[in-house]
Design an enzyme around this catalytic site. Structure first.
Site, PDB file in Angstrom:
ATOM      1  N   GLU A 482       0.796  -1.230   0.000  1.00  0.00           N
ATOM      2  CA  GLU A 482       0.000   0.000   0.000  1.00  0.00           C
ATOM      3  C   GLU A 482       0.828   1.279   0.000  1.00  0.00           C
ATOM      4  O   GLU A 482       0.279   2.369   0.159  1.00  0.00           O
ATOM      5  CB  GLU A 482      -0.985   0.005   1.190  1.00  0.00           C
ATOM      6  CG  GLU A 482      -1.984  -1.142   1.116  1.00  0.00           C
ATOM      7  CD  GLU A 482      -2.837  -1.281   2.363  1.00  0.00           C
ATOM      8  OE1 GLU A 482      -2.459  -0.716   3.399  1.00  0.00           O
ATOM      9  OE2 GLU A 482      -3.860  -1.976   2.303  1.00  0.00           O
ATOM     10  N   GLU A 548      -6.586  -6.992  -1.972  1.00  0.00           N
ATOM     11  CA  GLU A 548      -6.989  -7.419  -0.636  1.00  0.00           C
ATOM     12  C   GLU A 548      -8.499  -7.301  -0.515  1.00  0.00           C
ATOM     13  O   GLU A 548      -9.037  -6.201  -0.408  1.00  0.00           O
ATOM     14  CB  GLU A 548      -6.335  -6.559   0.452  1.00  0.00           C
ATOM     15  CG  GLU A 548      -4.834  -6.692   0.545  1.00  0.00           C
ATOM     16  CD  GLU A 548      -4.234  -5.851   1.659  1.00  0.00           C
ATOM     17  OE1 GLU A 548      -2.999  -5.745   1.707  1.00  0.00           O
ATOM     18  OE2 GLU A 548      -5.007  -5.296   2.486  1.00  0.00           O
TER      19      GLU A 548
END
Length: 872
Positions: A482, A548
């Site tokens: 991320e 995710e």
């Protein structure tokens, strides 16, 4: 003359056969806390220093693992025992700073032979001593950096050697204050960030300090081959079922280290598929030479394919260095999967798609944290876990950036089972400054510079690339979770290190970057992570390659009892937010009102059984919803997450002890390569064909079963199925809604071939008009006839027969159990589980296990009494 020839051949055999020897220093280690040792490393590594009061050490392992094995701390995985263990943030680093000592036999090397000491992983820093001498001139730092030392001149004359290593924890260790990675400062080191705690794990008290990976002694004849690099090129579009293949190209280089004070002439060669490729080389004294061999054309190659798309064969490729007079000075082996992976931007989905050997692959993946939070790794456990992922009908595993570059044994298992790997480097948005976070001790701009030693990061990245780059499974490099690394790490990584040392795999700067999946809907580019209405997986459009996305994953009662104390086995009251403290400590995220729709469980057994129904529905719907929109909305998805490295109560297809739950089999059903499914929103029946071949003359069969087992046909359709497609056929919503209104209904979907063999079967259980599963609560018992017989040593087939006139035998769990305790044996691999047997039919389940126990089989279902069956 014959005797001379025989002696020559015998001598040549020994030189050739033992050109390279390696063994592990695994057992017999001893350790002591640094405060209890008053001598220097030089003194300690002499055999005269007594170790009478030292304790056994676990190597590979961590300090905490050693303490646990010596019964000095309780099992941190059980209950709230972890709170009983002292945390390094409060004790200070010296508390977990330990000396490790190992005595081993190795005679001095003969002639120009060389002996090396290799350490594949130390966390976090270490000084090394052997026989009274320091081995590493400067202190080693970095969890993700291998070490190799030439110890030829340091070996004891009598062959009795003593190795002493002092291991220091990370610095700083970080405050485990409940934040993601605690206060974030653990990321100032080049170590894994989760050890300070996360929303799915509690802090590891020693931050995994120790000699956590293998220590080996390596012996060669004068030089050593290191870091071979194999690239396979597979031009064109290939068919995995073709009887013959066009050639593939093999490119190979290898580093040759010559520690001698003289140059060496000879030939570097490798063999593959019975063919040998050679390249003459001159090795400069006291240096390392990279030798590039000529490209080799491999005829009719056996191609490596991802799971569900084809086989995964591996070639044995062996390098060696041969002198002009025929002596083999060193050799090394590599297993090679011949494949080529190509990234292609999909303009329609606005995301990356991946082609393997010219064929596009729809990615169905799972996020992997680490096998064990305390780094207790083994090839056997890796093999079992990757096999479970294969059994889920997944084809990719993403290794999350807050953990490690996995061990070579992990990738070897992925090679074996056809699992592509998406590999993050060691950065995360949480610790490395993506968001404002009041739990962090430093501001975002400061955290963006983590870790402190950027040069160490680059050195470690280069080393880890070399360690794993030959694995066929490794498909994608990613800068971090991320968030990308700092610019002065990111740019050399993507512009220099990866092109030079690999050059074949696509690199994403971070896991949810627009280069992977263009975020046109806002948010962080991934998630959600909690339980959802199954309809949302079909109707809510998320990111086109979601890295995710996930849901719940609690096991059943037998799984829960392994780590919940008896007094804490209380049924959660989610409606009133009343959760036991131990459940909360183990990161329970809850099932909302989805448990109560099946009734109100009175005990942990009933709760666990209902949870499995919800688990199955969640992950089947997740896989189906993404597959239904493949190549239109999506090019892939990666579940957060498929496993836990400890006894957590969220996101897992099997528990820490390798006991499977219904998540695995719901996902297996929804992800099967040829799959029939029904959209719960509009009732549209669809078929997804994720294979490369068409299906001719197959039939779609749709019918309903009421709670008593009476079948009502909907339709039969003859079909032709094209490869790599998703096709809607008809909506059954009107009839389905009518039949489900009072008590709910079962929907049976099947694809059968001309021989009536079932190619895909999917059975949904639908609630009544009020959304409750009232009919399931009133189902009559179904008396199954069950038998089990041994097919081979560790393979058993279980046959379940449901007589005509019965209701469905619904949601049956098959288990292999210990006859003396009745508890499950683990790991066991079932080709299906939580299965429903229709009236007048039978189902056969095959299971395999690796142990020597002669277990019994149990079968228990929603409306089926538990039976224990002897294996015939």
């Amino acid at each position: 003359m014959k005797q001379l020839i025989s002696l020559f051949l015998l001598a040549f055999f020994f030189v050739t056969a033992f050109a390279h020897e390696q063994y592990e220093l695994k057992s017999g280690w001893k350790c002591q806390n640094m405060k209890q040792v008053s001598v220097t490393g030089e003194q300690l590594s002499l055999s005269g220093y007594a170790l009478n009061d030292w304790q056994p050490a676990t190597v590979p392992g961590t300090v905490l693992t050693t303490m646990l094995n010596n019964k000095q701390v309780p099992d941190p995985f059980f209950g709230m025992n972890n709170n009983k263990i002292k945390d390094i943030y409060y004790t200070g680093r010296d508390y977990y700073t330990y000396w490790f000592v190992k005595e081993f036999k190795e005679m001095p090397a003969a002639g120009s032979d060389q002996v090396y000491l290799n350490l594949r992983g130390v966390n976090y820093a270490c000084d090394i001593f052997l026989n009274g001498k320091r081995v590493n001139k400067e202190r080693h730092f970095g969890m993700e950096l291998r070490q190799s030392y030439n110890i030829t001149s340091l070996l004891a004359k009598d062959g009795n050697n003593r190795l002493a290593v002092i291991v220091f924890p990370p610095d700083p260790v970080g405050n485990p204050n409940g934040g993601q990675g605690g206060d974030g400062r653990i990321a100032k080191n080049l170590t894994h960030q989760y050890t300070a705690g996360w929303d799915w794990i509690q802090p590891i008290r020693d931050r995994n300090t120790g000699i956590w990976d293998k220590v080996t002694i390596e012996k060669t004849h004068g030089l050593v081959l290191r870091n071979p690099h194999i690239i396979t090129l597979v031009p064109g579009k290939r068919d995995p079922e073709a009887k013959s293949q066009e050639p593939a190209i093999i490119k190979a280089t290898v580093e040759v280290e010559n520690p001698q004070a003289k140059a060496i002439r000879g030939t570097v060669e490798y063999t593959i598929d019975g063919q040998t490729v050679k390249q003459s080389a001159v090795l400069a004294a006291n240096g390392t030479t990279e030798v590039k061999l000529a490209d080799f054309t491999l005829k009719n190659p056996k191609l490596w394919w991802p799971n569900m798309y084809g086989a995964h064969p591996l070639y044995d490729l062996k390098f060696r260095f041969v002198t002009a007079d025929g002596k083999v000075l060193d050799d090394t082996e590599v297993k090679v999967g011949v494949r080529e992976i190509t990234p292609v931007w999909n303009d329609h989905t606005r995301s990356m798609q991946f082609e393997v050997n010219g064929q596009k692959i729809f990615i169905k993946g799972g996020n992997w944290i680490i096998s064990d939070e305390m780094l207790r790794f083994s090839p056997e456990r890796y093999d079992a876990e990757i096999r479970f992922h294969r059994d889920m009908n997944l084809n990719l595993i993403r290794i999350w950036g807050g953990a490690i570059i996995e061990r070579p044994e992990f990738y070897a298992a992925c090679d074996k089972y056809g699992m592509l790997v998406f590999q993050d480097f060691w950065f995360s948005g949480d610790c490395n400054g993506r968001w404002v976070d009041p739990m962090k001790s430093e501001d975002q701009w400061t955290r963006r510079k983590y870790p402190d030693d950027h040069a160490l990061s680059l050195k470690s990245m280069a080393d880890m690339v070399k360690m794993i780059r030959n694995h066929a499974s490794l498909a994608i490099w990613c800068g971090g979770n991320e968030i990308p690394p700092p610019a002065d790490i990111l740019l050399p990584l993507q512009d220099s290190i990866l092109p030079k040392l690999d050059g074949t795999r696509y690199f994403f700067p971070y896991s949810n970057s627009d280069k992977m999946s263009y975020n046109s809907i806002g948010g962080n580019g991934d998630g959600p992570y909690t339980i959802q209405d199954p309809k949302t997986f079909w109707s809510y459009r998320t990111f086109p390659f979601n890295s995710e996305v996930g849901s719940v994953g609690t096991g059943d009662a037998e799984s829960l009892e392994r780590f919940l104390p008896k007094e804490n086995q209380a049924v959660p009251d989610y409606a009133n937010n009343k959760i036991d403290s131990v459940w909360d400590y183990h990161k329970d995220i809850g099932y909302g009102n989805w448990i109560s729709l099946y009734g109100n469980p009175k005990n942990i057994k009933e709760f666990g059984d209902i949870a499995q129904l919800v688990n199955y529905d969640q992950y089947r719907a997740l896989a189906e919803g993404f597959s239904a929109h493949s190549w239109d909305w999506y090019t892939g998805f990666i579940i957060w997450k498929t496993q836990n490295p400890w006894t957590a109560l969220r996101g897992q297809m099997y528990d820490y002890y390798l006991d499977v739950n219904a998540c695995l089999y719901g996902l297996r059903n929804g992800s099967e390569p040829l799959h029939v499914m029904c959209n719960p929103v509009d009732g549209m029946v669809m078929i997804v064909n994720n294979t490369f071949h068409p299906y001719h003359d197959v039939m779609l069969k749709i019918s309903y079963f009421d709670l008593d087992g009476k079948e009502t046909p909907e339709t039969n359709l003859m079909l032709e199925l094209s490869p790599t497609t998703v096709q809607p056929y008809l909506s059954i919503k009107p009839n389905m809604d009518k039949l489900r209104a009072e008590k709910g209904v079962f929907v049976k979907l099947q694809i059968v071939d001309a021989k009536q063999a079932i190619l895909s079967e999917n059975i949904y259980w639908l609630p009544d008009a009020n959304g409750n599963y009232s009919g399931l609560q009133q189902m009559k018992k179904a008396d199954l006839s069950v038998s089990a017989h041994r097919v081979s040593g560790n393979t058993i087939e279980v046959k379940m027969e449901n007589p005509a006139g019965n209701p469905l035998a619904f949601f049956n769990r098959i288990s292999l159990v210990d006859p003396s305790t009745g508890k499950r044996l683990m790991p066991v691999f079932y080709d299906d589980n939580y299965v429903t047997v229709l009236p007048g039919t039978s189902k056969t389940i095959r299971l395999e296990y690796n142990g020597t126990e002669k277990g019994k089989v149990t079968v228990e279902g929603w409306n089926v009494q538990k039976q224990t069956i002897s294996v015939q």
